[in-house]
Each structure stands twice: as C-alpha cells, then as structure tokens.
Enzyme design. Structure first.
Site, PDB file in Angstrom:
ATOM      1  N   ASP A 146       0.849  -1.191   0.000  1.00 24.49           N
ATOM      2  CA  ASP A 146       0.000   0.000   0.000  1.00 24.49           C
ATOM      3  C   ASP A 146       0.879   1.233   0.000  1.00 24.49           C
ATOM      4  O   ASP A 146       1.991   1.217   0.538  1.00 24.49           O
ATOM      5  CB  ASP A 146      -0.909   0.017   1.230  1.00 24.49           C
ATOM      6  CG  ASP A 146      -1.942  -1.097   1.206  1.00 24.49           C
ATOM      7  OD1 ASP A 146      -2.393  -1.465   0.109  1.00 24.49           O
ATOM      8  OD2 ASP A 146      -2.291  -1.599   2.286  1.00 24.49           O
ATOM      9  N   ASP A 161      -7.178  -1.368  -4.362  1.00 26.17           N
ATOM     10  CA  ASP A 161      -8.215  -1.023  -3.386  1.00 26.17           C
ATOM     11  C   ASP A 161      -9.143   0.055  -3.938  1.00 26.17           C
ATOM     12  O   ASP A 161     -10.367  -0.013  -3.797  1.00 26.17           O
ATOM     13  CB  ASP A 161      -7.591  -0.512  -2.084  1.00 26.17           C
ATOM     14  CG  ASP A 161      -6.741  -1.551  -1.384  1.00 26.17           C
ATOM     15  OD1 ASP A 161      -7.003  -2.756  -1.578  1.00 26.17           O
ATOM     16  OD2 ASP A 161      -5.823  -1.167  -0.648  1.00 26.17           O
TER      17      ASP A 161
END
Length: 200
Positions: A146, A161
C-alpha cells in the site's frame, strides 16, 4: 460492452497497479513517505497481510484463507464477467464489475507471489526483485503493498483497493440506472437484472 474492452480495462488497471507497487517496493524503505500536493496527499510505503485498506484477518491461517478466497473470487469473476457481457447487461454495471475484478486480481498477485519474488523490506534496506537467497515468504503468504495516503482519509491504500471501492460505490449510486425496470407486454415491470437472469 464487448469482452475485449472489458479485458483491456482489467489488464490496464492490473498493470498500473503492479507497476506502482513494483516501484514502491524496490525504491522505498518500509515506512518511508514523500509528501505530494503540500502534504494533503503523500506516498507512504506500508505492507499488510490482511484485506483492503490494511484491515487484518486472522493471522497466518487467516492469511491463507483470505488469499484462497480471493483466488476463488477471481475464478468466479471470470465466469461472471463473461456472463454479463453475453447477456448484455448495462455497460456501466459491466464496467463496475470489471473494476472490482481488476482490484481483486491486483491484490491477489501480491498475496500469491510477492513473498517469493521479493526480498524483505526493512527500515534500512529496500526490497530486491528475484533475490538469490530467495523471497521473504512462501506461496500464498505475500504481503500486499500500500502507498496512497490522504490527510482526510486515514487508511493507506493502493490502486487495486481504489478500483474495488470505485466499482462498489458506483453500483450503489447508479443501481437504479443499471437495473432500470421496464414494462413488459403483460404490464408487469421487470428490472434488467431479472430479465437477464431469466434468459440464462
């Protein structure tokens, strides 16, 4: 919407997602961050073993279960997207389903393979691609990369995401348009979803 268009959208999202993750993984130290847009947005490298936006799920066993669930969802998604295209669902709904599928596939790649193809990242060393000593984890145990962080939105996330969230939110917002009810010959109103399911 044609099947090749759907496939192109999915491939483009997955390639962009993986390219960003590859760059961050091989150029950033874990926890390293760089401000963009005056601090409103920044690139912050973190890894997680759980679900989207860094949510956790049951430790090591949970990690395997989650990865296998993602794999099953992706396999089902191939069949489902093909069915949507064949039954000529609303193009907007097909696009949303493609976004969700692409996001799930992007994070699945991390979970399945990153542990085998990258060395571990630490606060003092960046990861190496295809290290001679082997990766940091076994098959299905890779950590999801991330990097996007907004000051007004605490969770750190990645393009996969964002793709999933965009697809889900768009379906919720435009569901009346996607599944618009139309009056049949006998006066009964049926949604596009009901009609297409009856065809199948």
């Amino acid at each position: 919407m044609k099947g090749r268009t759907v496939a192109l959208i999915i491939i483009l999202i997955v390639l962009c997602d993986q390219a960003i993750k590859f760059y961050i993984k091989t150029h950033y130290l874990i926890g390293e961050s760089h401000e963009v847009l005056g601090g409103f947005f920044k690139l912050l490298f973190v890894e997680n073993e759980g679900m989207a936006y860094g949510w956790k799920f049951g430790g090591g066993i949970g990690k395997i279960v989650l990865t296998l669930f993602r794999l099953g969802a992706v396999i089902f998604g191939v069949w489902y997207l093909r069915s949507l295209v064949q039954k000529k669902f609303h193009p907007g709904f097909i696009l949303c389903a493609a976004l969700i599928f692409a996001g799930a596939l992007g994070n699945l790649i991390d979970s399945m393979f990153y542990g085998m193809i990258f060395s571990d990242t630490t606060p003092i060393t960046v990861a190496t691609f295809l290290p001679k000593e082997g990766g940091y984890a076994n098959f299905l145990h890779g950590r999801v990369v991330d990097m996007f962080s907004f000051s007004i939105f605490p969770p750190i996330f990645n393009l996969a995401d964002a793709s999933i969230s965009t697809g889900v939110i768009a379906i919720l917002v435009f569901q009346k348009k996607f599944f618009k009810k139309e009056e049949t010959a006998d006066g009964e109103k049926k949604s596009a979803l009901e009609e297409n399911m009856n065809v199948g």
